[in-house]
Motif scaffolding. Structure first.
Motif, PDB file in Angstrom:
ATOM      1  N   THR A 121       0.802  -1.233   0.000  1.00  0.00           N
ATOM      2  CA  THR A 121       0.000   0.000   0.000  1.00  0.00           C
ATOM      3  C   THR A 121       0.829   1.275   0.000  1.00  0.00           C
ATOM      4  OG1 THR A 121      -0.145  -0.098   2.423  1.00  0.00           O
ATOM      5  CG2 THR A 121      -1.963  -1.081   1.154  1.00  0.00           C
ATOM      6  N   THR A 124      -0.390   5.074   0.686  1.00  0.00           N
ATOM      7  CA  THR A 124      -1.777   5.349   0.308  1.00  0.00           C
ATOM      8  C   THR A 124      -2.724   5.226   1.505  1.00  0.00           C
ATOM      9  OG1 THR A 124      -2.100   3.044  -0.379  1.00  0.00           O
ATOM     10  CG2 THR A 124      -1.433   4.631  -2.078  1.00  0.00           C
ATOM     11  N   TYR A 125      -2.307   4.538   2.562  1.00  0.00           N
ATOM     12  CA  TYR A 125      -3.086   4.464   3.794  1.00  0.00           C
ATOM     13  C   TYR A 125      -2.553   5.430   4.854  1.00  0.00           C
ATOM     14  CZ  TYR A 125      -5.849   0.311   2.582  1.00  0.00           C
ATOM     15  OH  TYR A 125      -6.755  -0.560   2.026  1.00  0.00           O
TER      16      TYR A 125
END
Length: 492
Positions: A121, A124-125
Motif C-alpha cells: 500500500t 496510500t493508507y
C-alpha cells in the motif's frame, strides 16, 4: 325574381359579414397572442438581464476593504496596561529535561508491538510502518539535539510583544558593506516553521554579481507557531495575523519592505500587500493561487476547454475531476483542524513519533504527490536523503508544544479572508511556479487578484515547501523579482 335576388344578396352579405367578424376575432386573438408573447419575452428579458447583472456583480464586484484595527489585543487582559515594547534576545534551548522525556517516550515506543502496514500500500493508507521505523531510528540514534541546538542558534533570535503576544523572530543581517540593504519578511505556513528558511537566509544576505543590493531577512514564527505565543481568545486568523506581522515590521523600524510567503505565508503576505500597499514594496510567493471569483469562473470554464485557459501548463489544473479528487483525499487533515484542532492537538502532544509522522506525511505528499506510492514516502529521495532538516522542523513544534495553537489557524479562517481575495492587490507581485505545487493558476487568472503581476518563473521541479527543498532556486527568484520591482519603480 327580384325578391330572390335580394334574398341571395342579403345572405351573401351576411356571410361576408360573418366571415369578416371571424377574421376580426382571429386578428384580435392573434394580436392578443402577439402581445402576450411580447410581454412574456419582455419579462424573460428583464429576468435574464437581472440574473446576468446579479451574476456579473457577484463575480466582478469589488467589495470594500474590511475595517482594520491596528491594536486588537490578543494576549491576557491584565497585560494590556503594562505594554513592553522592548526587543529581547532569545535563545533556542533543547533542555536536558526535554531530551530525557524524549528518551523515555522512545523507550516506551520501542517496547510496544507495532502495527504493521499492508505490504503493497506504500503511503496510500498514510505513513507506512517501515517509514515510521526509519523516522524513529533516525530521530533516536542519529539526531544530536545539542548539535542541532547550536545550529538553530547560528542566527540571531529575538522576542518582542506585539498586540499582547510575545512574538519570536529571526533576524539575519548581511555582512557586506557599501551596498544597499533591503528588508524582506519571509513567512512560513503549516506544518513548516521558521526553520524552513535557514538555507535561504544566508543566500539572501550574500552579495551576488549583477545585483546592487542584498537583503536583511526577518523570519517570524507566526502567532501560535513555534516560539511565538498563541492568542488567548478566538479570532486570530490570517487577516488579523497580517496586521500583527505588519506591526512587527514597524516595531523593528521598517515602514517599507518586501514580503515572500508560501502556504499560509502566501495568504498572510497577500493580505498585508492588500491592506498596506504603501508599506509593502513588493510581494513574492511560491504558491500561485487566488480564490477571486473571476479566477474561479475561469478555472471552471477551463474544465471544458483546458488549453484555452493555459495552453502550456494546463495539466497542472486539469482534468478538474482528478485534481479535485486529489485535494479531497489529501486535505482531510484541514477539515479536522478547521473543526477540532484542540482534540487532535492533545493526541499529537502526547507522542513525538505521532507528531513527526503526522507532519512528515503532509510534507512528503505535498513535496511530490507520487511519494505516496513509495514505501518510504520519498524520504530517501528528497531533502538530500537525510531527515535532519525534517526532524529539525518537528522539533520546533515538539519543544515549543505549539502544535495545537498552530492548527487553530484553520479554525480561524473566516469570510473576511475570502472577501480580501476579491479585492485587487496593487503591490508589484511575482510568482515562483514549481512543478508539484498543489495550487496553480496561469498568469491571466492571477491578474484578477494581482493586476500588477510583473511576472512568473516556472520550473519543472520542486513542490510546496520551496524554501526547504529548493533554497537556491527560491533565493535566485527573489533576487530577480526584487531587481525588476526596483527597476519598474525607478522608471515610473
Amino acid at each position: 325574381m327580384e325578391g330572390n335576388k335580394r334574398k341571395k344578396a342579403k345572405k351573401k352579405e351576411e356571410k361576408l359579414t360573418h366571415s369578416s367578424k371571424k377574421r376580426n376575432i382571429k386578428d384580435i386573438e392573434a394580436g392578443k397572442k402577439l402581445n402576450c408573447c411580447a410581454i412574456t419575452l419582455t419579462v424573460i428579458s428583464i429576468i435574464a438581464a437581472a440574473i446576468a447583472y446579479h451574476v456579473y456583480t457577484a463575480v466582478f464586484h469589488t467589495p470594500e476593504l474590511p475595517a482594520v484595527d491596528l491594536d486588537v489585543w490578543w494576549g491576557p487582559n491584565h497585560t494590556k496596561h503594562s505594554r513592553d515594547t522592548s526587543i529581547r534576545p532569545f535563545r533556542i534551548v533543547f533542555s536536558d529535561a526535554m531530551q530525557e522525556q524524549l528518551v523515555r517516550k522512545f523507550d516506551h515506543h520501542r517496547r510496544l508491538e507495532q502495527q504493521k502496514s499492508f505490504n503493497d500500500t506504500a503511503w496510500t493508507y498514510g505513513v507506512h510502518s517501515s517509514a515510521q521505523e526509519q523516522i524513529f531510528s533516525f530521530w533516536q540514534y542519529k539526531y544530536k539535539p545539542k548539535e542541532r541546538e547550536r545550529f538553530f542558534n547560528k542566527f540571531d533570535h529575538f522576542k518582542t510583544n506585539v498586540q499582547g503576544l510575545d512574538l519570536h523572530f529571526m533576524r539575519v543581517r548581511p555582512e557586506t558593506e557599501n551596498i544597499k540593504v533591503l528588508p524582506i519578511m519571509l513567512l512560513h505556513g503549516w506544518p513548516s516553521s521558521f526553520r524552513e528558511f535557514y538555507e535561504v537566509a544566508p543566500l539572501l544576505t550574500t552579495q551576488r554579481p549583477g545585483y546592487d543590493f542584498v537583503f536583511e531577512v526577518i523570519v517570524p514564527s507566526l502567532p501560535g507557531f513555534g516560539f511565538s505565543q498563541g492568542a488567548v481568545r478566538p479570532g486570530l486568523g490570517p487577516f488579523q495575523m497580517a496586521i500583527v506581522m505588519r506591526n512587527l515590521m514597524n516595531r523593528l523600524g521598517f515602514t517599507k519592505y518586501y514580503i515572500h510567503g508560501g502556504d499560509f505565508g502566501h495568504v498572510i503576505g497577500s493580505i498585508m500587500a492588500t491592506l498596506f500597499p504603501n508599506e509593502v514594496l513588493g510581494f513574492h510567493s511560491s504558491m500561485p493561487m487566488t480564490l477571486s471569483k473571476p479566477a474561479e469562473l475561469g478555472r471552471l470554464l477551463g474544465a471544458i476547454w483546458p488549453t484555452f485557459v493555459d495552453a502550456e501548463h494546463w495539466q497542472k489544473m486539469y482534468p478538474l475531476k482528478e485534481k479535485l479528487e486529489f485535494l479531497i483525499e489529501e486535505t482531510g487533515y484541514s477539515h479536522l483542524q478547521a473543526t477540532k484542532p484542540d482534540t487532535i492537538g492533545i493526541a499529537l502532544n502526547e507522542s513525538p513519533l505521532g507528531l513527526a509522522t503526522y507532519i512528515l506525511d503532509k510534507i512528503m505528499i505535498y513535496t511530490d504527490p507520487e511519494n505516496k506510492f513509495l514505501k518510504d514516502g520519498g524520504l530517501s529521495k528528497y531533502y538530500n536523503g537525510s531527515m535532519i532538516d525534517l526532524i529539525d522542523n518537528v522539533m520546533v513544534y515538539w519543544v515549543s508544544e505549539s502544535i495545537t495553537t498552530s492548527m487553530r489557524i484553520y479554525k480561524e479562517l473566516s469570510r473576511v479572508e475570502l472577501t480580501l481575495e476579491q479585492i485587487p492587490t496593487s503591490v508589484p507581485t511575482w510568482f515562483l511556479c514549481l512543478k508539484n505545487e498543489m495550487f496553480y493558476n496561469p498568469e491571466f487568472l492571477l491578474r484578477w487578484k494581482y493586476p500588477n503581476l510583473i511576472g512568473t518563473t516556472t520550473h519543472n521541479f520542486g513542490g510546496h515547501f520551496a524554501a526547504l527543498e529548493k533554497p537556491q532556486e527560491l533565493a535566485d527568484d527573489i533576487f530577480l523579482a526584487v531587481k525588476i520591482f526596483k527597476k519598474i519603480k525607478f522608471e515610473m
